[in-house]
Design an enzyme around this catalytic site. Structure first.
Site, PDB file in Angstrom:
ATOM      1  N   SER A 164       1.107  -1.346   0.273  1.00  0.00           N
ATOM      2  CA  SER A 164       0.056   0.039  -0.090  1.00  0.00           C
ATOM      3  C   SER A 164       0.815   1.234   0.408  1.00  0.00           C
ATOM      4  CB  SER A 164      -0.961  -0.322   1.214  1.00  0.00           C
ATOM      5  OG  SER A 164      -1.794  -1.163   1.398  1.00  0.00           O
TER       6      SER A 164
HETATM    7  N1  SAH Z   1      -0.612  -4.239   3.498  1.00  0.00           N
HETATM    8  C1  SAH Z   1      -0.132  -4.901   2.511  1.00  0.00           C
HETATM    9  C2  SAH Z   1      -1.024  -5.001   1.747  1.00  0.00           C
HETATM   10  C3  SAH Z   1      -0.829  -5.876   0.570  1.00  0.00           C
HETATM   11  S1  SAH Z   1      -2.064  -5.984  -0.798  1.00  0.00           S
HETATM   12  C4  SAH Z   1       0.820  -4.207   2.478  1.00  0.00           C
HETATM   13  O1  SAH Z   1       1.087  -3.240   2.647  1.00  0.00           O
HETATM   14  O2  SAH Z   1       1.846  -4.648   2.212  1.00  0.00           O
HETATM   15  C5  SAH Z   1      -3.613  -6.713  -0.233  1.00  0.00           C
HETATM   16  C6  SAH Z   1      -3.445  -8.304   0.169  1.00  0.00           C
HETATM   17  O3  SAH Z   1      -4.648  -9.018   0.094  1.00  0.00           O
HETATM   18  C7  SAH Z   1      -2.307  -8.676  -0.845  1.00  0.00           C
HETATM   19  O4  SAH Z   1      -1.520  -9.519  -0.804  1.00  0.00           O
HETATM   20  C8  SAH Z   1      -3.530 -10.311  -1.134  1.00  0.00           C
HETATM   21  O5  SAH Z   1      -3.019 -10.829  -1.410  1.00  0.00           O
HETATM   22  C9  SAH Z   1      -4.315 -10.004   0.544  1.00  0.00           C
HETATM   23  N2  SAH Z   1      -5.873 -10.711  -0.205  1.00  0.00           N
HETATM   24  C10 SAH Z   1      -6.077 -10.611  -1.128  1.00  0.00           C
HETATM   25  N3  SAH Z   1      -8.007 -11.200  -0.061  1.00  0.00           N
HETATM   26  C11 SAH Z   1      -7.289 -12.346   0.790  1.00  0.00           C
HETATM   27  C12 SAH Z   1      -8.678 -12.518   1.945  1.00  0.00           C
HETATM   28  N4  SAH Z   1      -9.465 -13.004   1.529  1.00  0.00           N
HETATM   29  N5  SAH Z   1      -7.242 -12.858   2.792  1.00  0.00           N
HETATM   30  C13 SAH Z   1      -5.771 -12.753   3.078  1.00  0.00           C
HETATM   31  N6  SAH Z   1      -5.292 -11.815   2.338  1.00  0.00           N
HETATM   32  C14 SAH Z   1      -6.111 -11.386   1.101  1.00  0.00           C
END
Ligand code: SAH
Length: 214
Positions: free
Chosen positions: A65
């Site tokens: 993010s």
């Molecule tokens: N906070 C993280 C954001 C990553 S993007 C950072 O700053 O790096 C969002 C993440 O949510 C992705 O890695 C995606 O694989 C995950 N995601 C999407 N749906 C999900 C679910 N149902 N359960 C767990 N993770 C999920």
């Protein structure tokens, strides 16, 4: 492990000044972000660009993010030491590390195995003791609840009911709600059956998807 140089530290200081200008006021959040080497969570080619205020690609077509988004969500979550927090979407693990730095007890779920493995490794290298889970955030972590707070870091088409059940009464959830674009919502669980919602700005997240993926 990557190195954290004076240059990186300087870039972080500048980034935090930028976040302050953009309206982030919580000093504890800003201090945590000034301390944590965001570039450790990224490929080495993003070494310097890591401190621009933008989302960047990580594995599995996902993104870390934007720093402003991390700061905004963390500020809304109003983290207090000892808070028991469930995070949905570990991704790179960067947001997780910010919560740990604020002394929360963090339980973070990721559905992509590759990301889960990497984030776990990076968090351990930096000495953060979050509990990480390879699983489906729609199901939450029924064996570990109830939680004081929940942060969702992927765009959720609707509020996952299983997650609401795993929140304490009086607990809060910060969740970007919507499909193409999302409105940031702060939900407060005021009784076993009622949520009160406050709406903030619009953001764009990768989608919250069902089921784990190897
Ligand atoms: N906070 C993280 C954001 C990553 S993007 C950072 O700053 O790096 C969002 C993440 O949510 C992705 O890695 C995606 O694989 C995950 N995601 C999407 N749906 C999900 C679910 N149902 N359960 C767990 N993770 C999920």
């Amino acid at each position: 492990m990557p190195v954290d140089t004076f240059r990186h530290k300087g870039l972080r200081k500048r980034l935090c000044a930028e976040l302050r200008e953009k309206g982030i006021t919580n000093e504890a959040v800003l201090a945590a972000m000034e301390k944590i080497p965001r570039h450790f969570f990224l490929e080495s080619s993003f070494d310097v660009i890591a401190y621009e205020d933008r989302a960047l690609p990580i594995l599995c077509d996902q993104t870390i993010s934007q720093p402003y988004t991390v700061a905004f969500q963390t500020q809304l979550l109003n983290v207090k030491p000892g808070d028991k927090i469930m995070e949905i979407g570990t991704g790179s693990g960067y947001q997780t590390s910010v919560l740990c730095e604020l002394k929360a007890q963090v339980f973070s779920i990721e559905r992509h195995k590759g990301l889960f493995d990497k984030a776990k490794k990076h968090l351990a290298e930096l000495g953060y003791t979050a509990k990480t889970f390879f699983g489906d955030g729609y199901k939450g972590l029924p064996a570990y609840g109830p939680f004081d707070k929940v942060i969702v870091t992927c765009g959720a088409p609707e509020v996952p009911t299983a997650i609401v059940e795993q929140m304490k009464v009086g607990g809060i959830m910060v969740i970007p709600l919507g499909s193409e674009v999302q409105e940031m919502k702060l939900l407060t669980k005021i009784s076993q059956t009622e949520l009160v919602a406050e709406t903030f700005d619009t953001f764009r997240f990768v989608p919250m998807l069902e089921k784990r993926k190897f």
